[in-house]
Design an enzyme around this catalytic site. Structure first.
Site, PDB file in Angstrom:
ATOM      1  N   HIS A 481       0.831  -1.214   0.000  1.00  0.00           N
ATOM      2  CA  HIS A 481       0.000   0.000   0.000  1.00  0.00           C
ATOM      3  C   HIS A 481       0.860   1.256   0.000  1.00  0.00           C
ATOM      4  O   HIS A 481       0.701   2.138  -0.864  1.00  0.00           O
ATOM      5  CB  HIS A 481      -0.913  -0.016   1.230  1.00  0.00           C
ATOM      6  CG  HIS A 481      -1.730   1.222   1.416  1.00  0.00           C
ATOM      7  ND1 HIS A 481      -3.072   1.275   1.115  1.00  0.00           N
ATOM      8  CD2 HIS A 481      -1.414   2.458   1.883  1.00  0.00           C
ATOM      9  CE1 HIS A 481      -3.536   2.490   1.369  1.00  0.00           C
ATOM     10  NE2 HIS A 481      -2.539   3.229   1.838  1.00  0.00           N
ATOM     11  N   GLU A 482       1.750   1.359   0.963  1.00  0.00           N
ATOM     12  CA  GLU A 482       2.555   2.579   1.056  1.00  0.00           C
ATOM     13  C   GLU A 482       3.461   2.752  -0.153  1.00  0.00           C
ATOM     14  O   GLU A 482       3.743   3.882  -0.566  1.00  0.00           O
ATOM     15  CB  GLU A 482       3.371   2.573   2.353  1.00  0.00           C
ATOM     16  CG  GLU A 482       2.527   2.651   3.619  1.00  0.00           C
ATOM     17  CD  GLU A 482       1.594   3.849   3.644  1.00  0.00           C
ATOM     18  OE1 GLU A 482       1.947   4.910   3.074  1.00  0.00           O
ATOM     19  OE2 GLU A 482       0.503   3.735   4.223  1.00  0.00           O
ATOM     20  N   HIS A 485       1.805   4.712  -2.845  1.00  0.00           N
ATOM     21  CA  HIS A 485       2.008   6.155  -2.691  1.00  0.00           C
ATOM     22  C   HIS A 485       3.385   6.557  -3.234  1.00  0.00           C
ATOM     23  O   HIS A 485       3.528   7.588  -3.899  1.00  0.00           O
ATOM     24  CB  HIS A 485       1.937   6.546  -1.213  1.00  0.00           C
ATOM     25  CG  HIS A 485       0.570   6.571  -0.633  1.00  0.00           C
ATOM     26  ND1 HIS A 485      -0.469   7.283  -1.172  1.00  0.00           N
ATOM     27  CD2 HIS A 485       0.066   5.976   0.493  1.00  0.00           C
ATOM     28  CE1 HIS A 485      -1.546   7.142  -0.419  1.00  0.00           C
ATOM     29  NE2 HIS A 485      -1.251   6.344   0.589  1.00  0.00           N
ATOM     30  N   HIS A 488       3.407   6.752  -6.919  1.00  0.00           N
ATOM     31  CA  HIS A 488       2.687   7.960  -7.335  1.00  0.00           C
ATOM     32  C   HIS A 488       3.629   9.169  -7.292  1.00  0.00           C
ATOM     33  O   HIS A 488       3.565  10.047  -8.163  1.00  0.00           O
ATOM     34  CB  HIS A 488       1.496   8.159  -6.392  1.00  0.00           C
ATOM     35  CG  HIS A 488       0.425   9.061  -6.923  1.00  0.00           C
ATOM     36  ND1 HIS A 488      -0.629   9.477  -6.137  1.00  0.00           N
ATOM     37  CD2 HIS A 488       0.226   9.632  -8.132  1.00  0.00           C
ATOM     38  CE1 HIS A 488      -1.429  10.260  -6.850  1.00  0.00           C
ATOM     39  NE2 HIS A 488      -0.936  10.371  -8.062  1.00  0.00           N
TER      40      HIS A 488
END
Length: 696
Positions: A481-482, A485, A488
């Site tokens: 998940h992290e 980021h 991104h």
């Protein structure tokens, strides 16, 4: 640079350690050069320099143009960003009394700086002149988005108020900043202070030997040899609740968790919450909005509180049906275990785990040996990114870190050029905020010539001395998940820093991260990292199917606590100033009783007094975004699976359509560029095992 800007730079000269970018790779922070005494002078110099640079733009004699006003504003504040991007990570991940004191001193100054920018009548007049001009209306692409977002931000922050109301707003913003900082520091200290002490290992029966040894070591480190300490993690339900045979121990741990900052001691945050909620509601009213949620949601993908509540209420029938069914199932398991009392919140995780083990033959302690933390990162998270996007990683032991348990890596693009620097800080410690997050030490911008320097921070239990660092399945998905980021931010290729990478709305920014979780279970990826830390044996055949099947069980808790928290957040931030002044726990109890869910057995993931996301971390009226972006993530992954899965072609499409676009387009357009359609709910309901549940 204009003569006014030169004068501003000269008037705020600073020659400290942050005066120039670091000479390390891509400007990565040089932690060997920073002392506690450096921070406040550097931050205050950065504030002064940015204020002067912005003021020079406002008072320049030249007629307003896009370049001399909007682009000039994007260039301003580089010293402040350089120092504060590092400082804010340290106060979140490795703080100290000295750093906390500095944060307390500078946070009102930062709030005042923002007010001085967005409430400057002369500066707004220039922005408005460009916005209303033929030049402004002719802009396209990223230029047009910069003008729109800048103008909207000025209006949102009070540029249209008269001088008296601007002064009132500045006072409010200063006090809000003080309270948010105080809340964050009190919560961090209170969570550490309320770690639960047990007198004997018998009270921890069924926990693993390694976990008990770690608890004994914590107690010894605290000067309590012979005892055992279980630290509190950020959220309500604690992982140990699923393991402890002793019901009294479960109750003790649970009550410490839910009361950590509402017990009337020095760590009580309820008074801060009341004042914050009231001030935010007053601020919204001052700015002509009915409530703070409406004020906050001006730039979101979901644009009003009513639409957000309608979206969330849509899950209640199916979820409530699941909660009723699983409550009966866990009650039956408790009765079979000899428990005659009613099921309580501190029993839920324990009996859910027993049912999970029986129903799915799945033991979390048997899974962990296959997920050594660094192996998951390097042979799982990184491997998936290499296969999908063509990027590669090299560990950088020459780059300094702020804590010895961290690692740093250079990231190389598919053409071999250096794309980013990445840091990973995985383990919990008392001076670290709970939860997990991504931050930029250096934010990408073509205008400023910056490439991204990024960190992921988690709170995995550190290993006992001499033991391997093992991750739970939840930790594994959090790592993926992290890193979503991080991707991104790494793939950002924007001209303007304010539109770069993760500078997107709350209800869009979690989309890339939740989307990236899907790679954890792609068979080719799983087989590459899920290996026993001692033997190298792969995860046994069929165990992933059990993990995924078990993942659909206990949605009562895993989805219910998140939905309850999101609805509670929205209820808090749709209050009037008068209603916000009521006692927080009384309001929370009423709000939870009305949400249609079994909040008596499944409390929200964060209760009001320790809901850091909404009282400090910028998620006020935005916690629903985790659910909304999960819809995007599952629907988006459905597109990937229908188009060939984890292929390099799909990786290029992901990067071109949304991962590399920052906020250069409307969010709905970005999503349609990716999938070709608007978001659809069904893939998420299927993934969570809720499809058709309300009809049962």
């Amino acid at each position: 640079m204009s003569s006014e800007a030169h004068a501003a730079s000269d008037a705020t000269a600073y020659d400290g350690v942050f005066a120039k970018p670091s000479t390390l790779s891509l400007g990565a922070p040089d932690f060997t050069k920073y002392n506690d005494s450096d921070w406040q002078p550097a931050i205050e110099a950065g504030i002064a320099q940015k204020r002067a640079e912005i003021r020079a733009i406002a008072i320049q004699r030249s007629a307003p143009t896009f370049e001399n006003t909007l682009v000039a504003m994007e260039r301003a504040g580089q010293l402040f960003d350089r120092v504060y991007n590092v400082f804010s990570q340290l106060t979140s991940a490795n703080t100290s009394d000295k750093l906390d004191a500095i944060e307390t001193a500078v946070s009102p100054q930062i709030a005042a700086l923002n007010d001085d920018i967005y409430l400057d009548s002369a500066l707004f007049a220039r922005v408005k002149a460009v916005h209303d001009s033929a030049q402004g209306k002719a802009l396209t692409g990223e230029d047009a988005m910069l003008l729109k977002t800048t103008y909207d931000k000025f209006v949102h922050r009070g540029a249209l108020l008269d001088n008296a109301k601007k002064a009132e707003l500045k006072d409010m913003n200063g006090r809000i900043a003080e309270l948010e900082t105080k809340f964050a520091q009190t919560l961090t200290a209170g969570t550490a202070a309320h770690a639960v002490v047990f007198d004997s290992a018998d009270e921890l029966a069924r926990m693993s030997d390694a976990a008990i040894a770690a608890a004994a070591k914590r107690a010894e480190d605290k000067g309590m040899p012979g005892k055992y300490v279980i630290p509190l993690l950020n959220f309500t339900q604690q992982p140990a609740l699923a393991q402890l045979d002793n019901r009294a121990s479960r109750k003790k741990l649970f009550e410490a968790s839910i009361n950590r900052t509402s017990s009337g001691d020095e760590f009580d945050t309820t008074g801060m919450v009341t004042e914050l909620a009231t001030l935010r509601a007053k601020k919204a009213r001052l700015l002509g909005q009915p409530d703070f949620a409406t004020f906050q949601m001006y730039d979101r993908m979901i644009t009003t509180p009513a639409k957000a509540m309608e979206f969330m209420n849509g899950f209640v029938p199916a979820l409530r049906a699941t909660q009723d069914r699983e409550t009966a199932l866990l009650t039956e398991a408790a009765r079979a275990d000899g428990m005659t009392e009613a099921l309580q919140p501190w029993d839920w995780g324990y009996y859910a785990e027993k049912v999970r083990e029986a129903k799915f033959d799945l033991d979390e302690s048997a899974i962990k040996p296959y997920f050594e933390v660094w192996n998951v990162l390097e042979n799982g998270v990184f491997y998936a990114a290499t296969q999908t996007y063509g990027i590669t990683f090299k560990r950088r032991e020459d780059l300094p870190v702020y804590h010895p348990t961290m690692r740093a890596y250079s990231v190389y693009d598919k053409d071999g050029s250096e794309l980013a620097v990445f840091y990973f800080d995985p383990f919990s410690r008392p001076n670290k905020n709970g939860g997990a997050w991504m931050n930029n030490f250096v934010e990408q911008s073509d205008l400023l010539g910056n490439k991204p320097v990024i960190s992921n921070t988690l709170n995995i239990d550190p290993p006992a001395p001499g033991q391997p660092a093992l991750a739970s399945w939840d930790n594994v998905t959090t790592m993926f998940h992290e890193f979503g980021h991080a991707l991104h931010g790494m793939f950002a290729h924007q001209k303007y820093p304010s539109l770069s990478g993760t500078n997107t709305a709350r209800d869009f920014v979690e989309f890339p991260s939740q989307f990236n979780e899907n790679f954890a279970t792609v068979p080719a990826v799983l087989q590459h990292y899920a290996k026993h830390y001692e033997t190298g044996a792969p995860l046994p055949a069929g165990l992933l199917d059990k993990i995924e099947a078990a993942g659909k069980f206990n949605q009562s808790l895993t989805f219910g606590e998140t939905l309850s928290a999101a609805m509670l957040d929205m209820r808090w931030h749709t209050l009037s100033p008068e209603a916000a002044a009521q006692p927080p726990l009384a309001f929370e109890a009423k709000a939870l009783s009305e949400n249609g869910l079994r909040s008596d057995l499944i409390p929200p993931r964060y209760r009001t007094p320790y809901f850091r996301h909404i009282w400090d971390n910028g998620y006020a009226a935005g916690y629903y975004s985790y659910i909304w972006t999960e819809v995007l993530a599952h629907d988006g992954w459905d597109w990937v699976e229908k188009h060939g899965g984890m292929t390099r072609a799909n990786g290029d499409h992901l990067r071109a359509s949304f991962l590399g676009q920052g906020h250069t387009k409307d969010y709905a357009v970005l999503y349609r560029d990716f999938t070709g359609h608007d978001p659809e709910l069904e893939p998420m309901l299927e993934a969570r095992g809720l499809a058709g549940e309300a009809a049962k």
